[in-house]
Write a protein that holds these residues in place. Structure first.
Motif, short mmCIF file in Angstrom:
data_model
loop_
_atom_site.label_atom_id
_atom_site.label_comp_id
_atom_site.label_asym_id
_atom_site.label_seq_id
_atom_site.Cartn_x
_atom_site.Cartn_y
_atom_site.Cartn_z
N GLU A 152 0.98 -1.20 -0.19
CA GLU A 152 -0.06 -0.02 0.08
C GLU A 152 0.89 1.33 0.14
O GLU A 152 0.87 2.28 -0.77
N LEU A 153 1.78 1.42 0.68
CA LEU A 153 2.91 2.26 1.07
C LEU A 153 3.68 2.60 -0.43
O LEU A 153 3.81 3.77 -0.99
N GLU A 154 4.21 1.35 -0.95
CA GLU A 154 4.68 1.60 -2.20
C GLU A 154 3.98 2.27 -3.47
O GLU A 154 4.51 3.02 -4.21
N GLN A 155 2.58 1.80 -3.38
CA GLN A 155 1.83 2.17 -4.52
C GLN A 155 1.32 3.61 -4.31
O GLN A 155 1.30 4.31 -5.30
N ARG A 156 1.04 4.06 -3.01
CA ARG A 156 0.47 5.36 -2.83
C ARG A 156 1.64 6.32 -2.94
O ARG A 156 1.33 7.38 -3.29
N PHE A 157 2.81 5.83 -2.31
CA PHE A 157 3.80 7.06 -2.16
C PHE A 157 5.19 6.79 -2.86
O PHE A 157 5.96 7.77 -2.89
N GLY A 158 5.42 5.72 -3.65
CA GLY A 158 6.39 5.47 -4.54
C GLY A 158 7.43 5.22 -3.64
O GLY A 158 8.67 5.20 -4.52
N TYR A 159 7.65 4.81 -2.39
CA TYR A 159 8.79 4.48 -1.86
C TYR A 159 9.20 3.21 -2.32
O TYR A 159 8.41 2.10 -2.40
N ASP A 160 10.58 2.73 -2.31
CA ASP A 160 11.22 1.43 -2.49
C ASP A 160 11.28 0.91 -1.08
O ASP A 160 12.41 1.07 -0.13
N LEU A 161 10.51 0.04 -0.71
CA LEU A 161 10.40 -0.77 0.58
C LEU A 161 10.74 -2.07 0.36
O LEU A 161 10.60 -2.98 1.67
N PRO A 183 11.59 6.25 4.28
CA PRO A 183 11.47 4.88 3.98
C PRO A 183 12.38 3.93 4.49
O PRO A 183 11.95 2.98 4.95
N GLU A 184 13.44 4.38 4.83
CA GLU A 184 14.47 3.59 5.90
C GLU A 184 13.84 3.26 7.04
O GLU A 184 14.08 1.94 7.60
#
Length: 258
Positions: A152-161, A183-184
């Motif tokens: 969900e966070l990757e999709q919404r905010f574009g962070y590489d998790l 992200p870290e």
């Protein structure tokens, strides 16, 4: 929100130390709350008692001027400025965790996180960082598992998790930007086994230790169902009475993680 404050207190003695290990005492005689805790309580105060975020941040800054505020925020708050200063610093993300408890939907949570950030940190990265942390807390407290939270966070905010701490740690350095620390901090939670492990993970990256532990600790509290009693007791003992009173009021209004 106590998970955020505990992370801040634990991380306070590692600020600027470049700690790259997970084995260290959780609390020392020098462990103390910093601006991360002060502004987290300020957000909680606004949510419980109402009012304007900028006014509340100004008031808390003047009550705790020596808590370690960043230079940009200090200049803004010192003059009681009304205009934001286009910051993408992680100050917007470190203070936002109470928002993750106060609303019934993810969309409401994300919108309120924007409001809490934009009074000072109106840069898109400053807003994105706050929204990602608030969303993570909301998803964690409402029973979502780690793969869903990550997706969900990757999709919404574009962070590489998808990165691993073992890949990040060797080259990671002090970074106070949202894009370079949020992200870290989320990954530190995602790789954790319990609340304490999340905080240790965040500090062990050797970066902005108190803020990163504050963020990871906030999400971990929501996910694991609270802060360990010994950590909670020690943390409350490091706060003054006015801060404790707001924490207690917030907890009575919004309860503990589901």
């Amino acid at each position: 929100m106590l998970g955020a404050i505990a992370g801040d207190v634990i991380g306070s003695v590692h600020e600027g130390a470049g700690t790259k290990v997970k084995e260290f005492p959780l609390f020392t005689a020098a462990s103390t709350f910093t601006d991360d805790s002060v502004l987290t309580v300020a957000v909680a105060d606004c949510l419980v008692n109402g009012g304007d975020y900028a006014d509340c941040f100004h008031r808390y800054f003047h009550a705790y001027p020596d808590a370690g505020f960043g230079l940009g925020f200090a200049r803004w708050a010192m003059t009681r400025a009304r205009e934001p200063y286009n910051s993408f610093g992680n100050g917007s993300a470190m203070r936002v965790s109470p928002v993750g408890y106060a609303f019934n939907t993810l969309e409401e949570t994300i919108e309120e996180a924007r409001c809490s950030a934009a009074v000072s940190h109106d840069h898109p990265e400053g807003i994105r960082g706050a929204q990602a942390v608030a969303a993570a807390v909301f998803l964690a407290r409402t029973g979502h598992d780690k793969p869903l939270i990550r997706a969900e966070l990757e999709q919404r905010f574009g962070y590489d998790l998808r990165r691993r701490l073992s890949e990040i740690r060797p080259r990671y350095r002090f970074d106070v930007s949202c894009q370079g620390s949020v992200p870290e901090s989320i990954i530190a939670f995602l790789e954790s086994e319990d609340y304490e492990d999340a905080v240790r993970n965040a500090i062990s990256l050797g970066g902005d230790a108190d803020t990163m532990a504050c963020i990871a600790g906030a999400i971990a509290e929501a996910y694991y169902g609270g802060v360990p009693p010994a950590v909670a007791e020690e943390t409350r003992g490091r706060l003054d009475r006015p801060l404790c009173q707001v924490v207690e009021r917030f907890e009575s209004c919004y309860g503990t993680p589901l």
